[in-house]
Motif scaffolding. Structure first.
Motif, PDB file in Angstrom:
ATOM      1  N   ILE A 338      50.662  71.395  19.768  1.00 35.98           N
ATOM      2  CA  ILE A 338      51.889  70.707  20.115  1.00 35.98           C
ATOM      3  C   ILE A 338      52.693  71.209  21.292  1.00 35.98           C
ATOM      4  CG2 ILE A 338      54.486  69.903  19.593  1.00 35.98           C
ATOM      5  CD1 ILE A 338      53.462  69.981  16.685  1.00 35.98           C
ATOM      6  N   THR A 339      52.645  72.904  21.271  1.00 35.32           N
ATOM      7  CA  THR A 339      53.196  73.567  22.653  1.00 35.32           C
ATOM      8  C   THR A 339      52.227  73.104  23.554  1.00 35.32           C
ATOM      9  OG1 THR A 339      54.356  75.145  21.098  1.00 35.32           O
ATOM     10  CG2 THR A 339      54.006  75.743  23.302  1.00 35.32           C
ATOM     11  N   CYS A 340      51.042  73.217  23.362  1.00 34.54           N
ATOM     12  CA  CYS A 340      50.020  73.086  24.379  1.00 34.54           C
ATOM     13  C   CYS A 340      50.214  71.593  25.400  1.00 34.54           C
ATOM     14  CB  CYS A 340      48.410  72.945  23.646  1.00 34.54           C
ATOM     15  SG  CYS A 340      47.279  72.111  24.817  1.00 34.54           S
ATOM     16  N   HIS A 341      50.241  70.540  24.521  1.00 37.36           N
ATOM     17  CA  HIS A 341      50.507  69.289  25.281  1.00 37.36           C
ATOM     18  C   HIS A 341      51.783  69.128  26.040  1.00 37.36           C
ATOM     19  CE1 HIS A 341      46.665  68.176  23.830  1.00 37.36           C
ATOM     20  NE2 HIS A 341      46.887  68.320  22.764  1.00 37.36           N
ATOM     21  N   PHE A 342      52.846  69.629  25.305  1.00 36.48           N
ATOM     22  CA  PHE A 342      54.192  69.370  25.986  1.00 36.48           C
ATOM     23  C   PHE A 342      54.343  70.465  27.205  1.00 36.48           C
ATOM     24  CE2 PHE A 342      55.271  67.407  21.657  1.00 36.48           C
ATOM     25  CZ  PHE A 342      55.404  66.038  22.403  1.00 36.48           C
ATOM     26  N   CYS A 343      53.702  71.433  27.063  1.00 36.18           N
ATOM     27  CA  CYS A 343      53.850  72.351  28.021  1.00 36.18           C
ATOM     28  C   CYS A 343      53.017  71.709  29.365  1.00 36.18           C
ATOM     29  CB  CYS A 343      53.330  73.933  27.802  1.00 36.18           C
ATOM     30  SG  CYS A 343      54.307  74.932  27.189  1.00 36.18           S
ATOM     31  N   ILE A 344      51.951  71.206  29.110  1.00 40.93           N
ATOM     32  CA  ILE A 344      51.346  70.578  30.143  1.00 40.93           C
ATOM     33  C   ILE A 344      51.938  69.388  30.878  1.00 40.93           C
ATOM     34  CG2 ILE A 344      49.008  69.608  30.768  1.00 40.93           C
ATOM     35  CD1 ILE A 344      47.554  71.048  28.588  1.00 40.93           C
ATOM     36  N   ALA A 345      52.412  68.732  30.097  1.00 39.12           N
ATOM     37  CA  ALA A 345      53.235  67.325  30.194  1.00 39.12           C
ATOM     38  C   ALA A 345      54.494  67.716  31.244  1.00 39.12           C
ATOM     39  CB  ALA A 345      53.481  66.519  29.016  1.00 39.12           C
ATOM     40  N   THR A 346      55.098  68.621  30.803  1.00 32.93           N
ATOM     41  CA  THR A 346      56.265  69.241  31.608  1.00 32.93           C
ATOM     42  C   THR A 346      55.746  69.683  32.626  1.00 32.93           C
ATOM     43  OG1 THR A 346      57.556  69.698  29.285  1.00 32.93           O
ATOM     44  CG2 THR A 346      58.363  70.706  31.480  1.00 32.93           C
ATOM     45  N   GLY A 347      54.711  70.605  32.875  1.00 29.33           N
ATOM     46  CA  GLY A 347      54.417  71.100  34.121  1.00 29.33           C
ATOM     47  C   GLY A 347      53.972  70.193  35.092  1.00 29.33           C
ATOM     48  N   LEU A 348      53.342  69.275  34.591  1.00 31.01           N
ATOM     49  CA  LEU A 348      52.766  68.220  35.417  1.00 31.01           C
ATOM     50  C   LEU A 348      53.793  67.266  36.133  1.00 31.01           C
ATOM     51  CD1 LEU A 348      49.603  66.944  33.600  1.00 31.01           C
ATOM     52  CD2 LEU A 348      49.602  68.311  35.751  1.00 31.01           C
ATOM     53  N   LEU A 349      55.051  67.300  35.334  1.00 32.38           N
ATOM     54  CA  LEU A 349      56.090  66.578  35.802  1.00 32.38           C
ATOM     55  C   LEU A 349      56.688  66.995  37.192  1.00 32.38           C
ATOM     56  CD1 LEU A 349      57.840  64.893  32.901  1.00 32.38           C
ATOM     57  CD2 LEU A 349      56.629  63.588  34.381  1.00 32.38           C
ATOM     58  N   LEU A 350      56.669  68.319  36.987  1.00 33.39           N
ATOM     59  CA  LEU A 350      57.305  69.333  38.165  1.00 33.39           C
ATOM     60  C   LEU A 350      56.362  69.177  39.561  1.00 33.39           C
ATOM     61  CD1 LEU A 350      57.960  72.702  36.333  1.00 33.39           C
ATOM     62  CD2 LEU A 350      59.577  70.851  36.780  1.00 33.39           C
ATOM     63  N   LEU A 351      55.427  68.358  39.566  1.00 33.39           N
ATOM     64  CA  LEU A 351      54.671  68.157  40.926  1.00 33.39           C
ATOM     65  C   LEU A 351      55.390  66.776  41.380  1.00 33.39           C
ATOM     66  CD1 LEU A 351      51.072  68.491  39.748  1.00 33.39           C
ATOM     67  CD2 LEU A 351      52.440  69.940  41.305  1.00 33.39           C
ATOM     68  N   LEU A 352      56.282  66.201  40.640  1.00 31.57           N
ATOM     69  CA  LEU A 352      56.818  64.890  41.263  1.00 31.57           C
ATOM     70  C   LEU A 352      57.906  65.229  42.505  1.00 31.57           C
ATOM     71  CD1 LEU A 352      57.296  62.644  38.088  1.00 31.57           C
ATOM     72  CD2 LEU A 352      55.414  62.825  39.706  1.00 31.57           C
ATOM     73  N   PRO A 353      58.750  66.280  42.461  1.00 34.39           N
ATOM     74  CA  PRO A 353      59.421  66.572  43.460  1.00 34.39           C
ATOM     75  C   PRO A 353      58.747  66.985  45.034  1.00 34.39           C
ATOM     76  CG  PRO A 353      60.362  67.580  41.534  1.00 34.39           C
ATOM     77  CD  PRO A 353      58.775  67.153  41.242  1.00 34.39           C
ATOM     78  N   THR A 354      57.546  67.328  44.580  1.00 33.05           N
ATOM     79  CA  THR A 354      56.715  67.801  45.915  1.00 33.05           C
ATOM     80  C   THR A 354      56.708  66.906  46.991  1.00 33.05           C
ATOM     81  OG1 THR A 354      54.609  66.977  44.906  1.00 33.05           O
ATOM     82  CG2 THR A 354      55.400  69.380  44.742  1.00 33.05           C
ATOM     83  N   GLY A 355      56.815  66.965  48.498  1.00 34.02           N
ATOM     84  CA  GLY A 355      56.596  65.940  49.335  1.00 34.02           C
ATOM     85  C   GLY A 355      56.224  66.606  50.680  1.00 34.02           C
ATOM     86  N   VAL A 356      56.123  65.732  51.518  1.00 32.37           N
ATOM     87  CA  VAL A 356      55.344  66.227  52.939  1.00 32.37           C
ATOM     88  C   VAL A 356      55.960  67.489  53.580  1.00 32.37           C
ATOM     89  CG1 VAL A 356      54.849  65.300  55.140  1.00 32.37           C
ATOM     90  CG2 VAL A 356      54.585  63.604  52.946  1.00 32.37           C
ATOM     91  N   SER A 357      57.271  67.613  53.457  1.00 32.62           N
ATOM     92  CA  SER A 357      57.759  68.811  54.179  1.00 32.62           C
ATOM     93  C   SER A 357      58.214  70.204  53.392  1.00 32.62           C
ATOM     94  CB  SER A 357      59.171  68.207  54.840  1.00 32.62           C
ATOM     95  OG  SER A 357      60.046  67.867  53.496  1.00 32.62           O
TER      96      SER A 357
END
Length: 518
Positions: A338-357
């Motif tokens: 359970i920890t495995c999948h929710f850690c990966i899901a959370t970590g991947l969501l942190l890529l959404l604020p990335t931008g061009v600048s």
């Protein structure tokens, strides 16, 4: 009076043998990811199309994954050490050819040869390792080192590639394989002994062709659709691949010695374990590949700086892989999954604020948090899969678990990478198929450059969000399908589930029929 088992400490030969075996294992894992930061340099030198770029990356993983089980059976019949030495030699030849490949087509061909050779190395290395360590306690420790080495190879591949590219040309990421291969070829015949397993049955050649052909046709159709749109070729190829895979699955149900025993998937716990072997590798490989391009081509970081940004995530992944068995003994396999999948899901969501600048900090945070989940998945998949089936089917379960890792590594780039490529084609300036090709066009207007980078970031976000949703869904299914308490072995790790009529449990390598020497 019952005899007490005697623990025989392995000698110097055993530990030296483990060191020798670890070399090829590290290379096989590392070469699945070493090109992630090198692709901008490869694109600059060879000018591959978008389709060719994806094949350069994942032809290796598909060759390994498609042939892993087949070569495991061949090694059982004809000798693991013999196959191990032959595979290492072929891996060296493929590495040298890839380093000096003058065209994308030849680079893909040599990467495929490396993948075929890599498929001979993993199952044979584990079998020979079991011959070196006959005592179960020491053998478990050696197999733990084996697994950690494999995980570390995946994690450090991009970092090693980045370090080399800061000083040398792109082919150096392949030439580093040669000293390790040569050392193995010199020492293996001295330190290792031949291993065979009895009663393995014949290898069904048609099944090998159907599995490999079905995977390649299906993925080619997906790649072609992403790069060129829905055409007669992409649709026909994809359908042909799916039909071939269906034929393969039906054939396995009728064979006495199938390459993949699909009946094992009737167990929900086994199914979760195999998906846990496949999905995290798919997410990790896609994000590592797309992230390498993002850091260099979007943010403009030098390759060495990009490697340093990826280093903390690689370190967390490796450390987690090493400490997970002890943690599982305390908290249980269910909590770990359970920890495995929710850690990966959370970590991947942190890529959404990335931008061009900007966004290097978000990328670093994402890889660190997701790295915890990746490390857990590397450590528990095989044990969890074996725990879900009767002892006499542990060998099939372990083979499927290994294959799921390799197929996941390739599918991540093929499917999520194709999704990113499709969005770039739809939203980009439509001057070239990839971001790196677009940025190489002379006298490109700043506005066009910005549009191209923004389209790539959109593709990165879509891939990350898709993978995050899949992991979140699997995490929820794991909480519902996984028993709250799982049987454990004597060392506190997960043990095979008791089934009616089972003759008892066996160690993984014994149940798989390996480690028996003639």
């Amino acid at each position: 009076m019952n005899e007490q088992p005697v623990s025989h400490s392995p000698g110097l030969r055993a530990w030296l043998g483990l060191l020798v075996i670890s070399g090829p294992v590290l290379l096989v894992a590392m070469d699945g990811s070493v090109l992630f930061l090198a692709m901008p340099k490869v694109t600059e030198a060879l000018s591959p199309t978008a389709d060719q770029s994806l094949w350069i990356l994942d032809s290796y993983g598909f060759a390994v994954g498609s042939l892993l089980i087949a070569f495991g059976n061949i090694g059982d019949r004809y000798g693991r050490l013999k196959l191990l030495v032959s595979g290492a030699a072929a891996f060296g030849v493929g590495s040298a050819g890839a380093a000096f490949a003058p065209s994308p087509e030849l680079l893909i061909a040599f990467r495929t040869l490396m993948g075929v050779a890599g498929a001979t190395l993993l199952p044979s290395a584990l079998a020979v390792l079991s011959e070196l360590f006959t005592d179960p306690r020491h053998r478990a420790r050696a197999i733990g080192i084996f697994a950690a080495t494999f995980a570390a190879g995946f994690a450090i591949g991009p970092v090693v590639g980045g370090q080399l590219l800061s000083s040398f040309w792109w082919g150096s990421v392949f030439l580093i394989n040669l000293p390790v291969v040569l050392l193995f070829l010199l020492l293996a015949p001295v330190l290792l002994r031949e291993v065979r397993a009895a009663g393995t049955g014949r290898v069904d050649a048609l099944s090998v062709l159907l599995s490999a052909g079905g995977i390649l046709l299906t993925v080619y159709g997906i790649k072609h659709a992403a790069a060129e749109g829905l055409t007669v070729t992409s649709v026909a190829t994809g359908i042909a691949g799916l039909v071939t895979l269906g034929w393969f699955a039906r054939r396995q149900l009728r064979l006495e010695h199938p390459l993949i025993d699909f009946r094992l998937f009737r167990d929900r716990m086994f199914t979760i374990a195999i998906i846990t072997g496949l999905l995290p590798l798919a997410a990790w490989s896609a994000v590592a590949y797309l992230g390498g391009i993002y850091l260099q081509s979007v943010l403009g970081l030098p390759v060495l700086d990009a490697a340093l940004v990826a280093l903390p995530g690689a370190a967390v992944l490796t450390v987690t892989c090493v400490v997970t068995p002890a943690l599982v003994a305390r908290v249980g396999t269910r909590a770990a999954l359970i920890t495995c999948h929710f850690c990966i899901a959370t970590g991947l969501l942190l890529l959404l604020p990335t931008g061009v600048s900007g966004g290097a900090g978000w990328y670093l945070a994402s890889t660190v948090i997701a790295g915890v989940g990746y490390g857990i998945s590397f450590s528990v998949v095989a044990d969890t899969a074996v725990a879900a089936v009767p002892a006499e089917r542990a060998g099939s379960a372990a083979a499927i678990a290994e294959t799921s890792n390799e197929i996941g590594n390739a599918l991540g780039i093929a499917l999520l990478g194709s999704l990113a490529a499709l969005l770039f084609r739809l939203q980009g300036p439509d001057l070239a198929d990839t971001l790196d090709e677009t940025l190489q066009i002379p006298d490109l207007a700043p506005a066009v450059t910005g549009d191209a980078k923004a389209a790539f970031v959109t593709g990165l976000h879509a891939a990350a969000l898709t993978a995050s949703v899949l992991h979140g869904t699997l995490g929820i299914l794991t909480t519902r399908w996984t028993p709250r308490t799982l049987p454990t072995t004597g060392d506190g790790g997960p043990g095979p589930t008791t089934h009616a009529g089972d003759p008892g449990t066996k160690p993984l390598d014994e149940a798989a029929g390996i480690g028996r020497r003639r």
